[in-house]
Every structure is written in C-alpha cells, then in structure tokens.
Design an enzyme around this catalytic site. Structure first.
Site, PDB file in Angstrom:
ATOM      1  N   GLU A 291       1.048   0.978  -6.143  1.00  0.00           N
ATOM      2  CA  GLU A 291       2.258   0.325  -6.625  1.00  0.00           C
ATOM      3  C   GLU A 291       2.032  -0.604  -7.802  1.00  0.00           C
ATOM      4  OE1 GLU A 291       0.580  -2.177  -3.143  1.00  0.00           O
ATOM      5  OE2 GLU A 291       0.793  -0.051  -3.637  1.00  0.00           O
ATOM      6  N   HIS A 315       8.203   4.857  -1.204  1.00  0.00           N
ATOM      7  CA  HIS A 315       7.284   3.824  -0.722  1.00  0.00           C
ATOM      8  C   HIS A 315       6.810   2.943  -1.883  1.00  0.00           C
ATOM      9  CE1 HIS A 315       4.236   2.189   2.087  1.00  0.00           C
ATOM     10  NE2 HIS A 315       3.496   2.097   0.998  1.00  0.00           N
ATOM     11  N   GLU A 316       6.364   3.572  -2.971  1.00  0.00           N
ATOM     12  CA  GLU A 316       5.834   2.790  -4.093  1.00  0.00           C
ATOM     13  C   GLU A 316       6.945   1.985  -4.775  1.00  0.00           C
ATOM     14  OE1 GLU A 316       2.813   2.553  -3.916  1.00  0.00           O
ATOM     15  OE2 GLU A 316       2.399   4.358  -2.754  1.00  0.00           O
ATOM     16  N   HIS A 319       7.569  -1.181  -2.869  1.00  0.00           N
ATOM     17  CA  HIS A 319       6.574  -2.228  -3.102  1.00  0.00           C
ATOM     18  C   HIS A 319       6.980  -3.174  -4.226  1.00  0.00           C
ATOM     19  CE1 HIS A 319       3.182  -1.929  -0.454  1.00  0.00           C
ATOM     20  NE2 HIS A 319       2.966  -0.651  -0.693  1.00  0.00           N
ATOM     21  N   GLU A 338       2.736  -3.819   3.796  1.00  0.00           N
ATOM     22  CA  GLU A 338       2.920  -2.406   4.108  1.00  0.00           C
ATOM     23  C   GLU A 338       3.969  -2.134   5.178  1.00  0.00           C
ATOM     24  OE1 GLU A 338       1.997  -0.297   2.181  1.00  0.00           O
ATOM     25  OE2 GLU A 338       0.352  -1.215   1.075  1.00  0.00           O
ATOM     26  N   ASP A 395     -12.307  -2.312   2.502  1.00  0.00           N
ATOM     27  CA  ASP A 395     -12.211  -0.858   2.390  1.00  0.00           C
ATOM     28  C   ASP A 395     -12.430  -0.189   3.739  1.00  0.00           C
ATOM     29  OD1 ASP A 395     -11.652  -0.671  -0.349  1.00  0.00           O
ATOM     30  OD2 ASP A 395     -13.765  -0.874  -0.864  1.00  0.00           O
ATOM     31  N   TYR A 403       0.630  -0.321   8.209  1.00  0.00           N
ATOM     32  CA  TYR A 403       1.826   0.419   7.809  1.00  0.00           C
ATOM     33  C   TYR A 403       2.712   0.720   9.023  1.00  0.00           C
ATOM     34  CZ  TYR A 403      -0.771   1.603   3.474  1.00  0.00           C
ATOM     35  OH  TYR A 403      -1.476   1.563   2.298  1.00  0.00           O
TER      36      TYR A 403
END
Length: 637
Positions: A291, A315-316, A319, A338, A395, A403
């Site tokens: 995003e 979704h993006e 954001h 998220e 990560d 989410y």
C-alpha cells in the site's frame, strides 16, 4: 447517534499526541524517538545498477522533544556511513554493535545542544549494501522485456533502515522530498507525487526524477522502483505503471479502480493522498500488494484473476485510510492496520457486489486463519492478536493472524453493537479521530468504549484477553451467511464421499454455476479434509481441467490438493508455480508440500537452491527456514 463532537475529537488528538511519545517503546527499532522525532526527509539517490547499490544522501529535519538534546540514534542495517553533519557542522558518529536482524544503531553526537521544540537538520552521506533487504536488483533476464535491469524496494516492516538511515519505526511520521538519478533509458517512480524530471547535470547519460510526499507517513511506506516502465492513464487520479509487455493488460484489469476509490471514500472519508497509481511488478515481488502511498505495488499474479484482483486492490485502497492515515504505533499492533483494512476491503466488496459476497469472503478468511494458526502452532504466542515482538524478527512473525483474527474481532463487535451500518459509523469516526497519528491497541479500545458509551455493558462482556493476548483461534466464531458457500460445501462433500464407482457422476457442469471465488472455496474446503484418493484427483482433472486454469488462487490450491494426494504427474506443475513467481502466499506452501512429499524432498531443496538467487531476500530467507536449510537471514545471501 454514537458520534463524538468535533471539539472532543480535537481534545482526544491533542491528549494522544502529548502523551504517547514518552510512553511507547518499539522493540524493532533502536531510534531515540522519545527524545526527538523526524519531521521531514530530503533524499538524493544515485541508483548504481553496476554495483547493486544506492549512493544516498539524506537530510533529516528533526525536532527535539526534550531540553539539552545533545545526541540521537537512527536505525541502520548494512549501510556504509561516509559522513554526518548537523546544521552543516561535522558531527561525530559511531555504528553500534550489529543485531542479528534489527541492524546497527547509528549514534550521532551533536556539536551543540537543542532545546525542546527546536529543529536540527542531520545530513548523512551513505551507501547501501548489495544485500540490502529492502532492495531487489533484477537482471534483464528476470524482467518481462529482457533488455534492462530493474530495481524495486519493499521496506515493510523494518527494512527501510537498509535503504536510508532513519527512525525506522511506525511511531514516527514525516513528509519527504526525493531526487533520484537513474540511467536515462529507465524511469523512476516513488510512493509520492511526481514533481518533474531533468537531465542529470553531472552525467548526461542519466536523468533525475523528483518526487514530493506532502502527507506525513512512516518510513516503511517509502518505496522506489526503477525500470523500463510505461504508463497508461485509467482514471482521473490513477495511472497504471508496468513494463510495456504487461501495461495494457494491467490497464484493462485495473479499469474499475476509480469506482473502488469512490466507494471507499463513501465509507471512510476523503482520499487525502492526491494520486492513486498502481504499479505491476515483476514476478519475484513477495506480496499480493503493498500500500505505498500514491503508488500501490501489485503482483503480476493478479492479472487474469477475476474478482481475486478486485479483493487485493480493494485491500490496498483501504490502506489509504487504515494503515497509511491511521497507523499502528509498533508492529505489535499490526492488527490495527490489517484487521481494519480487511474489514473495510470487505465492506467495499459488499457495496460493489452484495452483502452475501462480503459474508462469503469472511468465511474464507476464517479458514485461512485456521491454516495460518495450524502452520504456526495453536499455542505459539505469535498467533496472539497483539504479540510480544521483543527479540522477534518481524519477517518471521508475519502471517494472516493480524488480518483475519483482527477482522473476526471487528465483525464480532459489529454483530454485538448493531450491525454493519452502525459499526461502519465507528470505523469512519475512528479514522477521523486518529488520522495522521500512530496508535496502540489501548488507544483504539479506549475510543471504542467512548464512541459506544451507551453500550459499555455489552463491551464489558467481550473476552478481551481471549481475543488480544491468547494464542490460537479466537474465543468466538462469528456467524456468517452461508448462501454462497453452500454449493461449495455440497460439491466438496460429494468428492469426499465418492466411491470409485461414483466418479463417473462428476462432470464439467458441476462448476458451471460457480464463480471463481466459489471454486477457490471448494478447493480450500478440500484442503481442510484428509487428502482425497489419487483416482479422485485424476478424475477431477479430467472433468474440470484445473491444470489449464490461469487464475493463480485456483491454480495454487489445486496443485496443493494434487501434491497432498501424491499425484506425481502434478509435481512438475507445482515446482513451476513455486519458482515462476515469488509471492510468498503461493511459494512457501508449495515448497512445504513438495518437501513433505518424501520422494521429492531432495528435489524441493535442490530446486530452491537453484532459484534462490532470483528470489526476494525475505522470500529466500523464509523458504530456507521452511525447508530447514541453514539458520537465519544468511540463507538469503
């Protein structure tokens, strides 16, 4: 009915900004953001494809938050620091001991003291490493055009420090200006509004592109792409960028972007970022989308993806409000980004299609949450909605938990507090309240209780500890409308119960009335059952011909079904999909399934080692971990 007056909002925002900086620490950052904060970055990049490095200069405008400020710390990782000045005067600096994944603190001693509220411009001259985790350098052979090299960045969550010395924490938001020098046959774009270009006065073979981001944002949203890019305008505020080989298809696929933007604005308020461009990256991009403000990154696996594409772009777009405008203060509160974005994404889907489709997507998300928690382990503390990330690599902590567990909590609250219209009123008010801020879960929860002050008795009955701080599945399973899922369930049960004699009853007509999303759900349901017999999988291919389907979401699940059934004929196709693109959602599970197929374990390892150099560093690190190759990030180098 449940709104809060404007004066109250102003009070809340003032109180928030005055107290949080001193009380919140970020376990993923060394930066001294309780002592000072970055207000603006002025970036100068020289992109060097020969040495896989950016020769950079950054001027950080920093505001002191305390009196007698005489030193500060910036985040770095694998950067070569050449010189540091403060307001033009040389400043002493040292690089602290390197942490295994958080990098090295850059400790800067100022040649003078600052009082609270004063600004200083810290200028750092530096160079990135060829191994910088934020940057992936592609050879011409790795691009669609095969003629020119390509560079793209991915800073989320904590990799901006490998590209820029900065306060690399979502607690700090700043504007930026950038000038980027690249070979003149290439084009540069960034997560900002384009501000012109000119020949590089120092080198006639290069062009300087300029960018301006006037809305304050965290460091992880700084993004750059350099390549042989072309563009197509597809709306009043949207241009699609890609290599010329994909740009027309991308323009066609993303044609409905403006409709989605307008729908999002109706739900969440005005879009404040000006331009909303989309860029389709080469296949090694590790995520479905990213995003970055003014320039959403998208995987090419979305092209020819039916409504799968719509879900990712929705979704993006979402954001732009939840994540970019209202941001998690640290990565422990990632669900604020998220969970709210998935909720808003599915509200957009409900408006564009219907409420049954929103419910259907929510059901699918619940199954994906189960898969994610099964992968991590139901007692793994990283499956908490609010995990402790002290000494945890962000990560390695990344999953669908923030989410889908986040969405499930918001949907549960929607059910309790009066339905989607009532709860969307809260979401919109929440965005207005905390716009341009970074917040914690407690800030969110306190505002929830204030907004629904007439329903505190309902909120007090919520198992907050079970939702927030307990690993595994949520304490409550929301009730979803199963209308669109019923046909998927029925077909799944037919296949599971079918005897060898029943296989002739299946035909291509089984799928004729199903949407692509329902086919995805059908395959996802099969993956939640014991593997079906090899004869069933072969018959499924005969009647449905899934091997010919281009939709990546269908193909991915189908190939997992095949490998789990030990169909050796599908193994080459599974290896092909695992290596021809680098989206971690697809690549990691496919490699895991192939590794767990004993006969192909060695081939899974050797195939990964063959393709590792072309993978994104984060993808390579995590697949190596999945395949038990080495330890830590060294496997990606």
């Amino acid at each position: 009915m449940y709104g809060i007056a404007v004066c109250s909002c102003a009070f809340w925002r003032t109180s928030l900004n005055s107290r949080v900086m001193a009380t919140v620490t970020d376990p993923s950052s060394f930066a001294s953001f309780s002592k000072c904060i970055t207000k603006h970055l002025n970036l100068r990049f020289h992109v060097d494809f020969d040495h896989h490095a950016i020769k950079g200069n950054v001027a950080l405008t920093i505001e002191a938050l305390e009196n007698k400020l005489s030193s500060l710390i910036l985040d770095t990782k694998d950067l070569k620091i050449n010189k540091v000045t403060a307001n033009g005067q040389d400043a002493k600096f040292t690089l602290g001991t390197a942490h295994s994944f958080n990098g090295s603190p850059l400790e800067i001693t100022l040649p003078f003291e600052l009082s609270r509220g004063q600004h200083v411009i810290i200028e750092v001259s530096y160079e990135t490493s060829p191994q910088a985790f934020a940057l992936q350098w592609l050879t011409p052979e790795q691009t669609a055009g095969k003629k020119h090299p390509y560079l793209f960045s991915q800073c989320q969550a904590t990799h901006c420090r490998t590209m820029i010395p900065c306060q690399d924490t979502p607690s700090v938001k700043h504007t930026y200006y950038a000038q980027v020098s690249v070979p003149k046959e290439l084009v540069a774009v960034m997560s900002a509004v384009r501000d012109g270009q000119e020949a590089d006065p120092k080198d006639s073979s290069r062009t300087i592109y300029r960018f301006r981001q006037a809305v304050a944002m965290p460091s992880y949203l700084i993004a750059i792409v350099v390549g042989a890019l072309e563009s197509r305008e597809i709306g009043p505020r949207t241009t699609v960028w890609s290599e010329k080989e994909m740009v027309d298809l991308a323009a066609y696929e993303f044609a409905e972007t403006e409709t989605m933007l307008k729908t999002a604005e109706q739900l969440a308020g005005p879009y404040v970022w000006g331009q909303y461009d989309l860029l389709v990256l080469p296949p090694s991009f590790p995520y479905g989308g990213m995003e970055n403000p003014c320039l959403t990154f998208a995987t090419p696996t979305l092209l020819a993806g039916d409504r799968s594409l719509a879900s990712v772009i929705a979704h993006e777009i979402s954001h732009s409000w939840t994540g970019n405008l209202v941001t998690n203060k640290t990565w422990e509160h990632f669900w604020l980004n998220e969970g709210h974005t998935v909720y808003l994404e599915r509200m957009i889907a409900g408006r564009l299609f219907n409420e049954q489709f929103r419910q259907f997507k929510a059901m699918g998300g619940w199954k994906e949450l189960q898969d994610s928690i099964n992968t991590f382990g139901a007692k793994n503390p990283l499956t908490n909605l609010v995990p402790d990330l002290n000494e945890v690599n962000t990560d390695e902590a990344f999953s669908l938990v923030p989410y889908e567990k986040g969405f499930a909590l918001l949907y549960h609250l929607e059910e309790l507090l009066g339905g989607p219209e009532v709860f969307m009123g809260f979401i919109k008010s929440y965005i207005q309240m905390f716009a341009y801020s970074s917040i914690t879960t407690d800030d969110w929860k306190n505002y929830l209780f204030t907004y629904f002050k007439d329903k505190v008795d309902i909120l007090n009955k919520v198992d907050w500890n079970g939702w927030m701080y307990t690993p595994g599945m949520p304490p409550v399973k929301p009730q979803y409308d199963t209308t669109l899922a019923d046909a998927c369930n029925a077909l799944c049960k037919r296949w599971i119960k079918a005897s060898e004699a029943d296989l002739s009853s299946f035909s291509a007509a089984d799928l004729q009335k199903l949407s692509s999303h329902q086919v995805i759900e059908f395959l996802a349901l099969l993956l939640h059952e014991d593997p079906i017999p090899l004869s069933h999988v072969k018959r499924m291919q005969e009647v449905y011909n899934f091997n010919a389907v281009k939709n990546s979401e269908i193909r991915f699940r189908w190939l997992r079904v095949c490998v789990l059934a030990k169909w050796e004929g599908a193994v080459p196709l599974a290896f092909q999909m695992a290596t021809e693109q680098g989206r971690m959602k697809f690549t990691r599970p496919l490699f895991r399934e192939l590794y767990n197929f004993d006969k192909y374990r060695e081939q899974a390892v050797s195939t990964f080692l063959k393709y590792r150099s072309g993978m994104h560093p984060v993808t390579a690190m995590l697949v190596a971990k999945d395949l038990k190759i080495g330890q830590g990030q060294s496997t990606a180098l």
